[in-house]
Design a protein around this motif. Structure first.
Motif, PDB file in Angstrom:
ATOM      1  N   ARG A  64      -0.769  -3.490  -1.251  1.00  0.00           N
ATOM      2  CA  ARG A  64      -0.958  -2.055  -1.506  1.00  0.00           C
ATOM      3  C   ARG A  64      -1.912  -1.788  -2.670  1.00  0.00           C
ATOM      4  O   ARG A  64      -1.745  -0.805  -3.396  1.00  0.00           O
ATOM      5  CB  ARG A  64       0.386  -1.375  -1.783  1.00  0.00           C
ATOM      6  N   ARG A  68      -1.522   4.725  -4.017  1.00  0.00           N
ATOM      7  CA  ARG A  68      -1.314   5.928  -4.834  1.00  0.00           C
ATOM      8  C   ARG A  68      -1.393   5.718  -6.344  1.00  0.00           C
ATOM      9  O   ARG A  68      -1.511   6.686  -7.089  1.00  0.00           O
ATOM     10  CB  ARG A  68       0.028   6.563  -4.479  1.00  0.00           C
ATOM     11  N   ASP A 115      -2.292   0.888   8.447  1.00  0.00           N
ATOM     12  CA  ASP A 115      -0.835   0.831   8.312  1.00  0.00           C
ATOM     13  C   ASP A 115      -0.276   0.004   9.451  1.00  0.00           C
ATOM     14  O   ASP A 115      -0.878  -0.071  10.530  1.00  0.00           O
ATOM     15  CB  ASP A 115      -0.223   2.235   8.322  1.00  0.00           C
ATOM     16  N   SER A 248       8.522  -6.923   6.730  1.00  0.00           N
ATOM     17  CA  SER A 248       9.080  -6.286   5.535  1.00  0.00           C
ATOM     18  C   SER A 248      10.596  -6.175   5.576  1.00  0.00           C
ATOM     19  O   SER A 248      11.246  -6.130   4.544  1.00  0.00           O
ATOM     20  CB  SER A 248       8.476  -4.898   5.358  1.00  0.00           C
ATOM     21  N   HIS A 373       6.127  -7.666  -3.641  1.00  0.00           N
ATOM     22  CA  HIS A 373       6.059  -6.586  -2.651  1.00  0.00           C
ATOM     23  C   HIS A 373       4.934  -5.664  -3.124  1.00  0.00           C
ATOM     24  O   HIS A 373       4.242  -5.988  -4.091  1.00  0.00           O
ATOM     25  CB  HIS A 373       7.400  -5.861  -2.562  1.00  0.00           C
TER      26      HIS A 373
HETATM   27  C1  LIG Z   1       6.562  -1.286   5.744  1.00  0.00           C
HETATM   28  C2  LIG Z   1       5.077  -1.041   5.725  1.00  0.00           C
HETATM   29  C3  LIG Z   1       4.418   0.182   6.048  1.00  0.00           C
HETATM   30  N1  LIG Z   1       3.069  -0.050   5.905  1.00  0.00           N
HETATM   31  C4  LIG Z   1       2.848  -1.329   5.501  1.00  0.00           C
HETATM   32  C5  LIG Z   1       4.087  -1.987   5.421  1.00  0.00           C
HETATM   33  C6  LIG Z   1       4.272  -3.439   5.113  1.00  0.00           C
HETATM   34  C7  LIG Z   1       4.179  -3.728   3.662  1.00  0.00           C
HETATM   35  C8  LIG Z   1       5.365  -3.285   2.896  1.00  0.00           C
HETATM   36  O1  LIG Z   1       6.467  -3.721   3.165  1.00  0.00           O
HETATM   37  O2  LIG Z   1       5.160  -2.491   1.947  1.00  0.00           O
HETATM   38  C9  LIG Z   1       1.560  -1.998   5.282  1.00  0.00           C
HETATM   39  C10 LIG Z   1       0.486  -1.250   4.604  1.00  0.00           C
HETATM   40  N2  LIG Z   1       0.403   0.095   4.352  1.00  0.00           N
HETATM   41  C11 LIG Z   1      -0.764   0.370   3.722  1.00  0.00           C
HETATM   42  C12 LIG Z   1      -1.508  -0.812   3.622  1.00  0.00           C
HETATM   43  C13 LIG Z   1      -2.949  -0.792   3.147  1.00  0.00           C
HETATM   44  C14 LIG Z   1      -3.555  -1.902   2.512  1.00  0.00           C
HETATM   45  C15 LIG Z   1      -3.067  -2.222   1.129  1.00  0.00           C
HETATM   46  O3  LIG Z   1      -3.642  -1.690   0.151  1.00  0.00           O
HETATM   47  O4  LIG Z   1      -2.170  -3.067   0.998  1.00  0.00           O
HETATM   48  C16 LIG Z   1      -0.709  -1.849   4.132  1.00  0.00           C
HETATM   49  C17 LIG Z   1      -0.985  -3.327   4.208  1.00  0.00           C
HETATM   50  C18 LIG Z   1      -1.218   1.677   3.240  1.00  0.00           C
HETATM   51  C19 LIG Z   1      -0.229   2.730   2.963  1.00  0.00           C
HETATM   52  N3  LIG Z   1       0.834   3.098   3.744  1.00  0.00           N
HETATM   53  C20 LIG Z   1       1.454   4.176   3.174  1.00  0.00           C
HETATM   54  C21 LIG Z   1       0.764   4.550   1.987  1.00  0.00           C
HETATM   55  C22 LIG Z   1       1.088   5.741   1.124  1.00  0.00           C
HETATM   56  C23 LIG Z   1       0.477   6.952   1.733  1.00  0.00           C
HETATM   57  C24 LIG Z   1       0.570   8.132   0.808  1.00  0.00           C
HETATM   58  O5  LIG Z   1      -0.314   8.279  -0.018  1.00  0.00           O
HETATM   59  O6  LIG Z   1       1.523   8.911   0.959  1.00  0.00           O
HETATM   60  C25 LIG Z   1      -0.287   3.638   1.858  1.00  0.00           C
HETATM   61  C26 LIG Z   1      -1.329   3.642   0.787  1.00  0.00           C
HETATM   62  C27 LIG Z   1       2.611   4.896   3.721  1.00  0.00           C
HETATM   63  C28 LIG Z   1       3.707   4.061   4.269  1.00  0.00           C
HETATM   64  N4  LIG Z   1       3.572   3.151   5.284  1.00  0.00           N
HETATM   65  C29 LIG Z   1       4.784   2.515   5.489  1.00  0.00           C
HETATM   66  C30 LIG Z   1       5.721   3.114   4.605  1.00  0.00           C
HETATM   67  C31 LIG Z   1       7.163   2.711   4.482  1.00  0.00           C
HETATM   68  C32 LIG Z   1       5.052   4.093   3.867  1.00  0.00           C
HETATM   69  C33 LIG Z   1       5.629   5.086   2.892  1.00  0.00           C
HETATM   70  C34 LIG Z   1       6.095   4.501   1.658  1.00  0.00           C
HETATM   71  C35 LIG Z   1       4.950   4.242   0.716  1.00  0.00           C
HETATM   72  O7  LIG Z   1       4.222   5.196   0.440  1.00  0.00           O
HETATM   73  O8  LIG Z   1       4.820   3.118   0.230  1.00  0.00           O
HETATM   74  C36 LIG Z   1       5.028   1.458   6.473  1.00  0.00           C
END
Ligand SMILES: Cc1c2[nH]c(c1CCC(=O)O)Cc1[nH]c(c(CCC(=O)O)c1C)Cc1[nH]c(c(CCC(=O)O)c1C)Cc1[nH]c(c(C)c1CCC(=O)O)C2
Length: 412
Positions: A64, A68, A115, A248, A373
């Protein structure tokens, strides 16, 4: 921010490890799907670490890392919705490059901005990203009957071409500064979202499925696996130089259920992706099975097909190395909340981690630094910089100590 000078990495000082499994990595010129040459890679440190070669310092990236905690990301998010950024290659490229530009020469890989939930979308489900709440499925799979709503045949080029275009565009825009990582969610984690309809405290709906409907659960996991294989292979053809599979919610399953409902699909994905790409095009593959400390031995087995196992913070370096026994490269595993602890706490914990994984008699190879993580949104950009700089400093120190030890031995 102090920007260090561009470093040149030599290829000649390292000997390929005999234990590097299954794949060779193309070091010659690579071209995009239109036949245009990709820029030559200037920093291949993470690829060499994944191959098991000795490295002159520790490669580092952060899950990530485009997110944000970055003000420049929040700015883009003010003007564009999450899935709009994901579906617009120009925006996905800009956001992917944000941490690479900010932490110039401190990050050793970029990860494509996307995502894991684009695969459930490709299968036909609606997924929304609710600001402040996370992903939400208005119509999750309430029962196995609902699997009828999923597309029977998914053409990843029809459904997810925007991801491949973003990868190709980003790989060009990176100008060879660092390798580009592609990724997908693992089948159990995606099934959990598809059944729960979003995040969950207990995952009781998804877990009830595997106990009540094991046959249909396997059918669903297999369908997700098939799409994921096509999706990952196409990411490599588009320009991804390494792949990570995010399981995850592995830790929501106990060892017995992980054995049945997660591991076989992870292994299937690694093997099929490598077989389809062939030895010329195969790239290193990482598995991140969060919470599945009990599976480290099996995931480290070369027959699993993974080159790198990414660890959460439940492992000590010595414990993980003891179980893994040098069969794969380990990645991780700083508790992300350490980055909220201030400079001293970050330096101390990072130093301990890097020395633990990279030091010792069997050290100076098979280690990639990362968090256990994703980075949390409330981490400061300076805290991230302290973490990255500490990995660089300690990694170089350990490598230098190692070389002088080796010289000492040769003198005797
Ligand atoms: C479970 C999972 C998701 N998405 C992802 C996972 C596996 C990794 C982990 O366990 O954290 C994978 C993911 N999601 C995102 C990336 C981008 C690349 C990176 O910078 O790592 C990657 C590799 C962007 C994102 N995916 C998300 C954001 C936040 C979006 C926002 O600005 O609201 C980003 C940058 C949203 C997202 N997407 C997901 C959730 C649960 C959420 C909301 C919670 C959160 O904000 O962390 C599903």
């Amino acid at each position: 921010l102090v920007i260090p000078r561009v470093e040149q990495y030599t290829f000649s000082s390292v000997t390929p490890s005999s234990s590097s499994v299954l794949t060779t990595w193309t070091e010659g010129e690579q071209v995009d799907p239109t036949g245009r040459a990709f820029p030559r890679l200037k920093n291949d440190l993470i690829l060499r670490a994944a191959k098991g070669e000795e490295t002159e310092r520790v490669p580092v990236w952060v899950m990530r890392q485009a997110g944000r905690y970055l003000p420049e990301f929040r700015k883009v998010k003010k003007e564009h919705e999450f899935f709009e950024i994901v579906r617009t290659p120009e925006l996905a490229t800009i956001v992917t490059l944000q941490p690479i530009d900010r932490y110039n020469n401190l990050l050793d890989a970029a990860i494509i901005f996307s995502d894991i939930l684009v695969v459930p979308q490709a299968l036909g489900l609606v997924v929304e990203m609710l600001p402040g709440k996370g992903p939400s499925f208005p119509n999750p799979l309430a029962s196995p009957e609902d699997m009828k709503r999923l597309k029977k045949k998914v053409d990843v080029h029809k459904e997810l071409q925007y991801v491949f275009d973003a990868i190709t565009m980003t790989r060009h825009a990176l100008e060879g500064r660092v390798p580009l990582i592609g990724f997908s969610g693992a089948p159990w984690t995606l099934m959990a979202y598809m059944v729960e309809g979003g995040g969950s405290k207990t995952f009781s709906k998804a877990k009830a499925w595997i106990f009540q409907h094991p046959k249909e659960s396997h059918e669903l996991l297999q369908r997700i696996t098939d799409v994921s294989v096509d999706y990952l292979v196409a990411q490599v053809h588009a320009g991804a130089q390494m792949l990570q599979i995010f399981e995850s919610w592995a830790g929501e399953l106990g060892p017995n259920e992980f054995e049945k409902f997660s591991l076989p699909y992870l292994i299937q994905i690694a093997r099929r992706v490598k077989a389809e790409l062939g030895p010329e095009k195969a790239v290193p593959m990482t598995v991140f099975a969060k919470g599945a400390w009990f599976a480290l031995d099996e995931l480290s087995d070369p027959s699993s097909g993974f080159d790198v196992v990414s660890l959460d913070w439940s492992h000590t370096p010595a414990g993980a190395k003891g179980v893994s026994r040098g069969r794969v490269t380990l990645q991780g595993n700083l508790d992300p909340t350490v980055l909220l602890g201030g400079e001293d706490a970050i330096v101390e914990a990072t130093e301990k981690m890097v020395r633990g994984f990279f030091g010792g008699a069997d050290g100076r190879k098979k280690y990639i630094a990362n968090l256990g993580h994703g980075i949390l949104p409330d981490v400061s950009v300076d805290a991230m910089e302290v973490f990255l700089k500490t990995v660089h400093r300690v990694g170089r120190e350990v490598a230098a100590e190692g070389w002088s030890e080796a010289e000492g031995e040769a003198d005797m």
